[in-house]
Motif scaffolding. Structure first.
Motif, PDB file in Angstrom:
ATOM      1  N   LYS A 159     -34.554   9.846 -55.117  1.00 31.74           N
ATOM      2  CA  LYS A 159     -33.269   9.907 -54.416  1.00 31.74           C
ATOM      3  C   LYS A 159     -33.435   9.431 -52.975  1.00 31.74           C
ATOM      4  O   LYS A 159     -34.452   9.697 -52.343  1.00 31.74           O
ATOM      5  CB  LYS A 159     -32.726  11.337 -54.376  1.00 31.74           C
ATOM      6  CG  LYS A 159     -32.420  11.938 -55.714  1.00 31.74           C
ATOM      7  CD  LYS A 159     -31.744  13.282 -55.604  1.00 31.74           C
ATOM      8  CE  LYS A 159     -32.432  14.222 -54.658  1.00 31.74           C
ATOM      9  NZ  LYS A 159     -31.879  15.557 -54.600  1.00 31.74           N
ATOM     10  N   LYS A 160     -32.420   8.745 -52.478  1.00 27.54           N
ATOM     11  CA  LYS A 160     -32.429   8.353 -51.065  1.00 27.54           C
ATOM     12  C   LYS A 160     -32.139   9.606 -50.235  1.00 27.54           C
ATOM     13  O   LYS A 160     -31.125  10.271 -50.434  1.00 27.54           O
ATOM     14  CB  LYS A 160     -31.375   7.279 -50.806  1.00 27.54           C
ATOM     15  CG  LYS A 160     -31.342   6.795 -49.372  1.00 27.54           C
ATOM     16  CD  LYS A 160     -30.400   5.621 -49.220  1.00 27.54           C
ATOM     17  CE  LYS A 160     -30.143   5.247 -47.801  1.00 27.54           C
ATOM     18  NZ  LYS A 160     -31.196   4.784 -47.015  1.00 27.54           N
ATOM     19  N   GLY A 219     -30.845  13.752 -42.202  1.00 29.08           N
ATOM     20  CA  GLY A 219     -31.486  15.017 -41.834  1.00 29.08           C
ATOM     21  C   GLY A 219     -32.758  15.254 -42.631  1.00 29.08           C
ATOM     22  O   GLY A 219     -33.790  15.668 -42.080  1.00 29.08           O
ATOM     23  N   ALA A 220     -32.692  15.009 -43.930  1.00 32.50           N
ATOM     24  CA  ALA A 220     -33.875  15.168 -44.774  1.00 32.50           C
ATOM     25  C   ALA A 220     -34.962  14.190 -44.346  1.00 32.50           C
ATOM     26  O   ALA A 220     -36.149  14.556 -44.287  1.00 32.50           O
ATOM     27  CB  ALA A 220     -33.511  14.966 -46.241  1.00 32.50           C
ATOM     28  N   GLN A 221     -34.581  12.969 -44.022  1.00 31.24           N
ATOM     29  CA  GLN A 221     -35.575  11.973 -43.602  1.00 31.24           C
ATOM     30  C   GLN A 221     -36.242  12.384 -42.297  1.00 31.24           C
ATOM     31  O   GLN A 221     -37.452  12.230 -42.133  1.00 31.24           O
ATOM     32  CB  GLN A 221     -34.937  10.584 -43.462  1.00 31.24           C
ATOM     33  CG  GLN A 221     -35.953   9.474 -43.280  1.00 31.24           C
ATOM     34  CD  GLN A 221     -36.918   9.385 -44.448  1.00 31.24           C
ATOM     35  OE1 GLN A 221     -36.512   9.171 -45.576  1.00 31.24           O
ATOM     36  NE2 GLN A 221     -38.209   9.561 -44.182  1.00 31.24           N
TER      37      GLN A 221
END
Length: 187
Positions: A7-8, A12-14
């Motif tokens: 999933k891309k 925030g997650a990155q």
């Protein structure tokens, strides 16, 4: 790996993944992998343990993610247009360039982590598995007396042997010399 890499990630997650990645590389430059704790990773990256465990099962899972990030620089998907006879050299060059680009970080990590220890073994195994898959899928090998999987394994072992020699065992070698080693060993 706990985090779904298919999933891309959101921005925030990155940012969170980047923080954990950078923290792990920074800590590995300062101490052995075995002496790094999840608490320390969280403190340095300024995230709570709960956030860490949302993304990773443990520090081994994080280090696998680090290998994934570094390996992504090889850009496997962009080599499909290269003739299979040239694919091996393209992958080798990309790996060589990644190792060369990250030589300072690698040197610091190797100061604190034994060549035959958990961390380096994990890294080499990750690369070996990735390269075996890449070569199996991309090599157009036409000798019926040798199975394609065996040839892919041989190619990946040879590529990693040369890269280990140059960058992990720190034997100064130009890319041109490395090409000659690769051609000779695979001839």
């Amino acid at each position: 790996m706990k985090y779904d890499l298919s999933k891309k990630p959101t921005r925030g997650a990155q940012r969170t993944l980047d923080a954990f990645f950078n923290t792990m590389l920074s800590l590995l430059s300062q101490k052995t992998f075995d002496n790094i704790s999840v608490n320390e990773i969280c403190n340095v990256s300024n995230f709570p343990r709960a956030t860490f465990y949302n993304y990773f099962d443990d520090k081994y899972d994080l280090v696998d993610y680090c290998w994934h990030v570094l390996a992504a620089e090889i850009q496997v998907d962009k080599v499909t247009k290269v003739h299979s006879d040239k694919a091996l050299m393209v992958y080798f060059d990309r790996l060589y360039d990644i190792f060369e680009k990250n030589q300072n970080v690698l040197n610091h990590i190797l100061k604190n982590n034994d060549f035959s220890g958990t961390l380096v073994t994990s890294f080499v195994n990750y690369l070996k598995n990735m390269m075996q898959q890449i070569f199996y899928e991309s090599l157009n090998y036409s000798k019926p007396e040798i199975p394609t999987q065996l040839m892919a394994d041989h190619c990946s072992e040879t590529v990693l042997l040369i890269l280990e020699w140059i960058f992990l065992k720190q034997k100064s070698t130009t890319k041109q010399q490395a090409h000659k080693y690769l051609e000779t060993l695979l001839d």
